[in-house]
Write a protein that holds these residues in place. Structure first.
Motif, mmCIF file in Angstrom:
data_model
loop_
_atom_site.group_PDB
_atom_site.id
_atom_site.type_symbol
_atom_site.label_atom_id
_atom_site.label_comp_id
_atom_site.label_asym_id
_atom_site.label_seq_id
_atom_site.Cartn_x
_atom_site.Cartn_y
_atom_site.Cartn_z
ATOM 1 N N ALA A 8 -19.275 80.981 21.665
ATOM 2 C CA ALA A 8 -18.311 82.039 21.979
ATOM 3 C C ALA A 8 -16.924 81.685 21.452
ATOM 4 C CB ALA A 8 -18.271 82.289 23.488
ATOM 5 N N VAL A 9 -16.544 80.414 21.554
ATOM 6 C CA VAL A 9 -15.244 79.975 21.033
ATOM 7 C C VAL A 9 -15.174 80.205 19.529
ATOM 8 C CG1 VAL A 9 -13.793 77.939 20.606
ATOM 9 C CG2 VAL A 9 -14.749 78.353 22.887
ATOM 10 N N SER A 10 -16.277 79.953 18.827
ATOM 11 C CA SER A 10 -16.270 80.145 17.371
ATOM 12 C C SER A 10 -16.029 81.606 17.004
ATOM 13 C CB SER A 10 -17.571 79.636 16.743
ATOM 14 O OG SER A 10 -18.653 80.502 17.017
ATOM 15 N N GLN A 11 -16.334 82.522 17.911
ATOM 16 C CA GLN A 11 -16.076 83.935 17.647
ATOM 17 C C GLN A 11 -14.712 84.377 18.190
ATOM 18 O OE1 GLN A 11 -19.949 85.381 19.271
ATOM 19 N NE2 GLN A 11 -20.067 86.440 17.308
ATOM 20 N N PHE A 12 -14.344 83.929 19.375
ATOM 21 C CA PHE A 12 -13.082 84.348 19.978
ATOM 22 C C PHE A 12 -11.868 83.701 19.310
ATOM 23 C CE2 PHE A 12 -15.534 86.134 23.407
ATOM 24 C CZ PHE A 12 -14.698 87.072 24.000
ATOM 25 N N ASP A 13 -11.966 82.427 18.959
ATOM 26 C CA ASP A 13 -10.798 81.701 18.481
ATOM 27 C C ASP A 13 -10.149 82.327 17.244
ATOM 28 O OD1 ASP A 13 -8.982 79.459 18.913
ATOM 29 O OD2 ASP A 13 -9.798 78.693 17.020
ATOM 30 N N PRO A 14 -10.888 82.695 16.198
ATOM 31 C CA PRO A 14 -10.217 83.312 15.039
ATOM 32 C C PRO A 14 -9.499 84.616 15.384
ATOM 33 C CG PRO A 14 -12.427 82.601 14.451
ATOM 34 C CD PRO A 14 -12.312 82.492 15.946
ATOM 35 N N VAL A 15 -10.090 85.404 16.259
ATOM 36 C CA VAL A 15 -9.478 86.680 16.652
ATOM 37 C C VAL A 15 -8.213 86.432 17.467
ATOM 38 C CG1 VAL A 15 -9.809 88.738 18.074
ATOM 39 C CG2 VAL A 15 -11.651 87.968 16.553
ATOM 40 N N LEU A 16 -8.317 85.583 18.485
ATOM 41 C CA LEU A 16 -7.162 85.341 19.344
ATOM 42 C C LEU A 16 -6.054 84.594 18.589
ATOM 43 C CD1 LEU A 16 -9.059 84.614 22.643
ATOM 44 C CD2 LEU A 16 -7.706 86.638 22.077
ATOM 45 N N ALA A 17 -6.425 83.692 17.688
ATOM 46 C CA ALA A 17 -5.421 83.018 16.858
ATOM 47 C C ALA A 17 -4.692 84.036 15.983
ATOM 48 C CB ALA A 17 -6.071 81.935 15.999
ATOM 49 N N ALA A 18 -5.424 84.996 15.425
ATOM 50 C CA ALA A 18 -4.813 86.044 14.591
ATOM 51 C C ALA A 18 -3.866 86.925 15.403
ATOM 52 C CB ALA A 18 -5.892 86.888 13.928
ATOM 53 N N LEU A 19 -4.119 87.022 16.701
ATOM 54 C CA LEU A 19 -3.248 87.784 17.598
ATOM 55 C C LEU A 19 -2.065 86.950 18.091
ATOM 56 C CD1 LEU A 19 -6.019 89.626 19.613
ATOM 57 C CD2 LEU A 19 -4.177 90.766 18.329
ATOM 58 N N GLY A 20 -2.042 85.659 17.736
ATOM 59 C CA GLY A 20 -0.932 84.797 18.112
ATOM 60 C C GLY A 20 -1.152 83.970 19.365
ATOM 61 N N PHE A 21 -2.352 83.990 19.940
ATOM 62 C CA PHE A 21 -2.644 83.218 21.149
ATOM 63 C C PHE A 21 -2.859 81.742 20.798
ATOM 64 C CE2 PHE A 21 -3.381 87.411 22.651
ATOM 65 C CZ PHE A 21 -3.408 87.390 24.036
ATOM 66 N N ALA A 22 -2.410 80.852 21.669
ATOM 67 C CA ALA A 22 -2.630 79.415 21.523
ATOM 68 C C ALA A 22 -3.852 79.021 22.344
ATOM 69 C CB ALA A 22 -1.413 78.643 22.005
ATOM 70 N N ARG A 23 -4.656 78.114 21.810
ATOM 71 C CA ARG A 23 -5.907 77.678 22.452
ATOM 72 C C ARG A 23 -5.689 76.399 23.258
ATOM 73 N NH1 ARG A 23 -11.273 76.010 19.034
ATOM 74 N NH2 ARG A 23 -12.171 74.684 20.634
ATOM 75 N N TYR A 24 -6.359 76.329 24.424
ATOM 76 C CA TYR A 24 -6.330 75.156 25.291
ATOM 77 C C TYR A 24 -7.751 74.837 25.718
ATOM 78 C CZ TYR A 24 -1.454 76.479 25.415
ATOM 79 O OH TYR A 24 -0.180 76.817 25.040
ATOM 80 N N ASP A 25 -8.211 73.632 25.375
ATOM 81 C CA ASP A 25 -9.549 73.196 25.752
ATOM 82 C C ASP A 25 -9.476 72.444 27.078
ATOM 83 O OD1 ASP A 25 -9.449 73.467 22.735
ATOM 84 O OD2 ASP A 25 -11.591 73.255 23.057
ATOM 85 N N ALA A 26 -10.405 72.740 27.972
ATOM 86 C CA ALA A 26 -10.481 72.060 29.267
ATOM 87 C C ALA A 26 -11.902 71.547 29.442
ATOM 88 C CB ALA A 26 -10.104 73.023 30.387
ATOM 89 N N ASN A 27 -12.177 70.961 30.558
ATOM 90 C CA ASN A 27 -13.497 70.414 30.843
ATOM 91 C C ASN A 27 -14.503 71.550 31.048
ATOM 92 O OD1 ASN A 27 -15.557 68.666 31.431
ATOM 93 N ND2 ASN A 27 -14.885 68.284 33.522
ATOM 94 N N GLY A 28 -15.230 71.900 29.999
ATOM 95 C CA GLY A 28 -16.258 72.925 30.097
ATOM 96 C C GLY A 28 -15.812 74.345 29.826
ATOM 97 N N SER A 29 -14.514 74.578 29.725
ATOM 98 C CA SER A 29 -14.026 75.926 29.445
ATOM 99 C C SER A 29 -12.943 75.866 28.380
ATOM 100 C CB SER A 29 -13.479 76.581 30.720
ATOM 101 O OG SER A 29 -12.306 75.918 31.143
ATOM 102 N N VAL A 30 -12.631 77.022 27.846
ATOM 103 C CA VAL A 30 -11.571 77.138 26.838
ATOM 104 C C VAL A 30 -10.739 78.356 27.206
ATOM 105 C CG1 VAL A 30 -11.070 77.492 24.386
ATOM 106 C CG2 VAL A 30 -13.007 76.081 25.056
ATOM 107 N N SER A 31 -9.428 78.248 27.029
ATOM 108 C CA SER A 31 -8.564 79.388 27.330
ATOM 109 C C SER A 31 -7.568 79.604 26.196
ATOM 110 C CB SER A 31 -7.823 79.163 28.654
ATOM 111 O OG SER A 31 -6.945 78.069 28.558
#
Length: 134
Positions: A17-40
């Motif tokens: 899911a991250v491989s699909q969400f990350d490019p879209v959210l990065a293109a929207l300007g969102f910063a990614r944060y990895d946590a234990n078992g989840s990503v935001s």
């Protein structure tokens, strides 16, 4: 103040899911944060979006139209931005629900596309500029 603080989305496979969400959210300007078992992802002044693993595997995908999730719409600055985000999403494996087009049933200015991931999570990219004063 934001209307809501965060949106948590349960998925079968967080890395996929991250491989699909990350490019879209990065293109929207969102910063990614990895946590234990989840990503935001977070954008200043905007609600946080969190992907977390399903408690019970094999319970997905969500089916559009059933009780629960409908879709999340991202308002963007132009029709070209709708088109660009649609391409980014489909290039990373999102399935096209509706290609970019006008939606005059909403307003005569509404232009949007809809995509869905393998978890049944549907997002919309939309542009609906204010009516020009005249």
């Amino acid at each position: 103040m934001a209307i809501f603080d965060h949106l948590g989305i349960t998925v079968d496979d967080v890395p996929r899911a991250v491989s699909q969400f990350d490019p879209v959210l990065a293109a929207l300007g969102f910063a990614r944060y990895d946590a234990n078992g989840s990503v935001s992802w977070n954008l200043d002044g905007e609600p946080e979006l969190i992907l977390m693993p399903a408690r019970d595997s094999g319970t997905g995908p969500h089916r559009h139209g059933r009780v629960g999730w409908q879709h999340l719409a991202f308002a963007v600055a132009s029709r070209e931005e709708v088109d660009r985000l649609h391409r980014i999403a489909t290039d990373t494996g999102w399935t096209v629900v509706r290609d970019p087009k006008e939606y005059p049933r909403f307003t005569d200015r509404y232009y949007a596309s809809f995509v869905e991931d393998e978890n049944g999570i549907r997002i919309e990219f939309m542009h609906n500029p204010p009516r020009e004063a005249g």
